[in-house]
Design a protein around this motif. Sequence first.
Motif, PDB file in Angstrom:
ATOM      1  N   ASP A 114     -37.337 -20.729 -20.458  1.00  0.00           N
ATOM      2  CA  ASP A 114     -36.266 -20.432 -19.486  1.00  0.00           C
ATOM      3  C   ASP A 114     -36.648 -19.248 -18.606  1.00  0.00           C
ATOM      4  OD1 ASP A 114     -34.686 -22.515 -20.390  1.00  0.00           O
ATOM      5  OD2 ASP A 114     -33.349 -21.238 -21.579  1.00  0.00           O
ATOM      6  N   ALA A 115     -37.232 -18.218 -19.209  1.00  0.00           N
ATOM      7  CA  ALA A 115     -37.673 -17.055 -18.433  1.00  0.00           C
ATOM      8  C   ALA A 115     -38.720 -17.464 -17.399  1.00  0.00           C
ATOM      9  CB  ALA A 115     -38.224 -15.971 -19.353  1.00  0.00           C
ATOM     10  N   TYR A 116     -39.614 -18.365 -17.798  1.00  0.00           N
ATOM     11  CA  TYR A 116     -40.621 -18.852 -16.859  1.00  0.00           C
ATOM     12  C   TYR A 116     -39.973 -19.633 -15.722  1.00  0.00           C
ATOM     13  CZ  TYR A 116     -44.228 -21.754 -14.838  1.00  0.00           C
ATOM     14  OH  TYR A 116     -45.045 -22.403 -13.947  1.00  0.00           O
ATOM     15  N   LEU A 117     -39.024 -20.513 -16.056  1.00  0.00           N
ATOM     16  CA  LEU A 117     -38.363 -21.307 -15.021  1.00  0.00           C
ATOM     17  C   LEU A 117     -37.601 -20.435 -14.027  1.00  0.00           C
ATOM     18  CD1 LEU A 117     -37.064 -24.319 -17.155  1.00  0.00           C
ATOM     19  CD2 LEU A 117     -38.944 -24.312 -15.486  1.00  0.00           C
ATOM     20  N   VAL A 118     -36.981 -19.383 -14.526  1.00  0.00           N
ATOM     21  CA  VAL A 118     -36.198 -18.490 -13.655  1.00  0.00           C
ATOM     22  C   VAL A 118     -37.107 -17.584 -12.832  1.00  0.00           C
ATOM     23  CG1 VAL A 118     -34.583 -16.546 -13.668  1.00  0.00           C
ATOM     24  CG2 VAL A 118     -34.140 -18.533 -15.108  1.00  0.00           C
ATOM     25  N   SER A 119     -38.134 -17.020 -13.477  1.00  0.00           N
ATOM     26  CA  SER A 119     -38.963 -16.017 -12.809  1.00  0.00           C
ATOM     27  C   SER A 119     -40.212 -16.578 -12.144  1.00  0.00           C
ATOM     28  CB  SER A 119     -39.391 -14.946 -13.814  1.00  0.00           C
ATOM     29  OG  SER A 119     -40.331 -15.480 -14.734  1.00  0.00           O
ATOM     30  N   GLY A 120     -40.722 -17.681 -12.688  1.00  0.00           N
ATOM     31  CA  GLY A 120     -41.980 -18.215 -12.200  1.00  0.00           C
ATOM     32  C   GLY A 120     -43.195 -17.429 -12.679  1.00  0.00           C
ATOM     33  N   GLU A 121     -42.974 -16.438 -13.553  1.00  0.00           N
ATOM     34  CA  GLU A 121     -44.075 -15.609 -14.045  1.00  0.00           C
ATOM     35  C   GLU A 121     -44.834 -16.347 -15.146  1.00  0.00           C
ATOM     36  OE1 GLU A 121     -43.153 -11.517 -14.926  1.00  0.00           O
ATOM     37  OE2 GLU A 121     -41.488 -11.560 -13.496  1.00  0.00           O
ATOM     38  N   ALA A 122     -46.121 -16.538 -14.917  1.00  0.00           N
ATOM     39  CA  ALA A 122     -46.963 -17.301 -15.844  1.00  0.00           C
ATOM     40  C   ALA A 122     -47.016 -16.677 -17.229  1.00  0.00           C
ATOM     41  CB  ALA A 122     -48.364 -17.435 -15.276  1.00  0.00           C
ATOM     42  N   ARG A 123     -46.838 -15.371 -17.319  1.00  0.00           N
ATOM     43  CA  ARG A 123     -46.925 -14.721 -18.635  1.00  0.00           C
ATOM     44  C   ARG A 123     -45.882 -15.269 -19.606  1.00  0.00           C
ATOM     45  NH1 ARG A 123     -43.673  -9.425 -18.778  1.00  0.00           N
ATOM     46  NH2 ARG A 123     -42.308  -9.664 -16.980  1.00  0.00           N
ATOM     47  N   ALA A 155     -44.718 -18.410 -19.649  1.00  0.00           N
ATOM     48  CA  ALA A 155     -45.227 -19.710 -20.096  1.00  0.00           C
ATOM     49  C   ALA A 155     -46.368 -19.512 -21.090  1.00  0.00           C
ATOM     50  CB  ALA A 155     -45.681 -20.540 -18.904  1.00  0.00           C
ATOM     51  N   ASP A 156     -47.189 -18.498 -20.863  1.00  0.00           N
ATOM     52  CA  ASP A 156     -48.293 -18.204 -21.784  1.00  0.00           C
ATOM     53  C   ASP A 156     -47.772 -17.873 -23.177  1.00  0.00           C
ATOM     54  OD1 ASP A 156     -50.089 -18.595 -19.714  1.00  0.00           O
ATOM     55  OD2 ASP A 156     -50.330 -16.440 -19.305  1.00  0.00           O
ATOM     56  N   VAL A 157     -46.704 -17.078 -23.245  1.00  0.00           N
ATOM     57  CA  VAL A 157     -46.122 -16.729 -24.548  1.00  0.00           C
ATOM     58  C   VAL A 157     -45.577 -17.982 -25.228  1.00  0.00           C
ATOM     59  CG1 VAL A 157     -44.301 -15.445 -25.733  1.00  0.00           C
ATOM     60  CG2 VAL A 157     -45.617 -14.344 -23.913  1.00  0.00           C
ATOM     61  N   ALA A 158     -44.910 -18.841 -24.466  1.00  0.00           N
ATOM     62  CA  ALA A 158     -44.384 -20.087 -25.035  1.00  0.00           C
ATOM     63  C   ALA A 158     -45.524 -20.934 -25.602  1.00  0.00           C
ATOM     64  CB  ALA A 158     -43.605 -20.868 -23.985  1.00  0.00           C
ATOM     65  N   ARG A 159     -46.624 -21.027 -24.876  1.00  0.00           N
ATOM     66  CA  ARG A 159     -47.792 -21.770 -25.367  1.00  0.00           C
ATOM     67  C   ARG A 159     -48.344 -21.156 -26.654  1.00  0.00           C
ATOM     68  NH1 ARG A 159     -49.289 -21.353 -19.988  1.00  0.00           N
ATOM     69  NH2 ARG A 159     -48.798 -23.229 -18.813  1.00  0.00           N
ATOM     70  N   ASP A 160     -48.407 -19.831 -26.691  1.00  0.00           N
ATOM     71  CA  ASP A 160     -48.911 -19.153 -27.893  1.00  0.00           C
ATOM     72  C   ASP A 160     -48.018 -19.420 -29.100  1.00  0.00           C
ATOM     73  OD1 ASP A 160     -51.037 -18.122 -26.452  1.00  0.00           O
ATOM     74  OD2 ASP A 160     -50.155 -16.122 -26.233  1.00  0.00           O
ATOM     75  N   ILE A 161     -46.711 -19.413 -28.888  1.00  0.00           N
ATOM     76  CA  ILE A 161     -45.775 -19.686 -29.989  1.00  0.00           C
ATOM     77  C   ILE A 161     -45.964 -21.114 -30.492  1.00  0.00           C
ATOM     78  CG2 ILE A 161     -43.347 -19.980 -30.611  1.00  0.00           C
ATOM     79  CD1 ILE A 161     -42.748 -17.688 -28.563  1.00  0.00           C
ATOM     80  N   ILE A 162     -46.056 -22.061 -29.574  1.00  0.00           N
ATOM     81  CA  ILE A 162     -46.245 -23.461 -29.961  1.00  0.00           C
ATOM     82  C   ILE A 162     -47.560 -23.634 -30.714  1.00  0.00           C
ATOM     83  CG2 ILE A 162     -46.631 -25.795 -29.068  1.00  0.00           C
ATOM     84  CD1 ILE A 162     -44.598 -25.009 -26.803  1.00  0.00           C
ATOM     85  N   ALA A 163     -48.616 -22.984 -30.234  1.00  0.00           N
ATOM     86  CA  ALA A 163     -49.916 -23.070 -30.921  1.00  0.00           C
ATOM     87  C   ALA A 163     -49.820 -22.495 -32.330  1.00  0.00           C
ATOM     88  CB  ALA A 163     -50.984 -22.333 -30.111  1.00  0.00           C
ATOM     89  N   TYR A 164     -49.111 -21.368 -32.478  1.00  0.00           N
ATOM     90  CA  TYR A 164     -48.928 -20.759 -33.799  1.00  0.00           C
ATOM     91  C   TYR A 164     -48.184 -21.717 -34.735  1.00  0.00           C
ATOM     92  CZ  TYR A 164     -46.488 -18.200 -37.408  1.00  0.00           C
ATOM     93  OH  TYR A 164     -45.952 -17.826 -38.608  1.00  0.00           O
ATOM     94  N   VAL A 165     -47.097 -22.295 -34.263  1.00  0.00           N
ATOM     95  CA  VAL A 165     -46.304 -23.208 -35.102  1.00  0.00           C
ATOM     96  C   VAL A 165     -47.143 -24.417 -35.508  1.00  0.00           C
ATOM     97  CG1 VAL A 165     -44.337 -24.805 -35.090  1.00  0.00           C
ATOM     98  CG2 VAL A 165     -44.049 -22.459 -34.264  1.00  0.00           C
ATOM     99  N   LEU A 166     -47.871 -24.970 -34.557  1.00  0.00           N
ATOM    100  CA  LEU A 166     -48.703 -26.134 -34.888  1.00  0.00           C
ATOM    101  C   LEU A 166     -49.845 -25.767 -35.832  1.00  0.00           C
ATOM    102  CD1 LEU A 166     -48.837 -27.905 -31.420  1.00  0.00           C
ATOM    103  CD2 LEU A 166     -47.499 -28.568 -33.438  1.00  0.00           C
ATOM    104  N   ARG A 167     -50.393 -24.578 -35.689  1.00  0.00           N
ATOM    105  CA  ARG A 167     -51.522 -24.150 -36.524  1.00  0.00           C
ATOM    106  C   ARG A 167     -51.076 -23.705 -37.922  1.00  0.00           C
ATOM    107  NH1 ARG A 167     -52.975 -19.843 -33.722  1.00  0.00           N
ATOM    108  NH2 ARG A 167     -51.788 -18.489 -35.101  1.00  0.00           N
ATOM    109  N   ASP A 168     -50.015 -22.890 -37.986  1.00  0.00           N
ATOM    110  CA  ASP A 168     -49.673 -22.221 -39.248  1.00  0.00           C
ATOM    111  C   ASP A 168     -48.396 -22.707 -39.923  1.00  0.00           C
ATOM    112  OD1 ASP A 168     -51.912 -20.637 -38.891  1.00  0.00           O
ATOM    113  OD2 ASP A 168     -50.807 -18.961 -38.045  1.00  0.00           O
ATOM    114  N   MET A 169     -47.561 -23.419 -39.199  1.00  0.00           N
ATOM    115  CA  MET A 169     -46.278 -23.805 -39.787  1.00  0.00           C
ATOM    116  C   MET A 169     -46.102 -25.319 -39.890  1.00  0.00           C
ATOM    117  SD  MET A 169     -43.649 -20.911 -38.414  1.00  0.00           S
ATOM    118  CE  MET A 169     -42.603 -21.099 -39.860  1.00  0.00           C
ATOM    119  N   THR A 170     -47.184 -26.058 -39.703  1.00  0.00           N
ATOM    120  CA  THR A 170     -47.125 -27.511 -39.782  1.00  0.00           C
ATOM    121  C   THR A 170     -47.806 -27.983 -41.059  1.00  0.00           C
ATOM    122  OG1 THR A 170     -47.202 -27.654 -37.373  1.00  0.00           O
ATOM    123  CG2 THR A 170     -47.698 -29.660 -38.587  1.00  0.00           C
ATOM    124  N   HIS A 171     -47.089 -28.795 -41.834  1.00  0.00           N
ATOM    125  CA  HIS A 171     -47.666 -29.360 -43.061  1.00  0.00           C
ATOM    126  C   HIS A 171     -48.740 -30.372 -42.673  1.00  0.00           C
ATOM    127  CE1 HIS A 171     -47.992 -31.711 -46.753  1.00  0.00           C
ATOM    128  NE2 HIS A 171     -47.531 -30.623 -47.368  1.00  0.00           N
TER     129      HIS A 171
END
Length: 106
Positions: A26-35, A37-53
Amino acid sequence: MDAQWLVPHFEKMLYDNAQLVNLYLDAYLVSGEARHADVARDIIAYVLRDMTHPTAGFYSAEDADSEGYEGKFYCWTRAELEKLLTAGEFHGGRAALRHYRAWKLC
């Protein structure tokens, strides 16, 4: 938290990460700041890497209490902080150094 409420609890919860992804997108959509979106990608990567059975589904949490120490794998030593941050970031504003001393994590 510790008895004095100085050290944060480091347990990683799936529902927290899900809410953070939405917040940063949402912050990315409102602000357009790539940072954001980068954080959202990092969170998704973490969940897929460390929190997925491995066979299916997600773990609800990742306990950060390791070898009897809260947050052992999620804290920094002073030497690591000094190596990672610029001198201005570590000493100049004193924020990192002040928080490091207050928490006495590592």
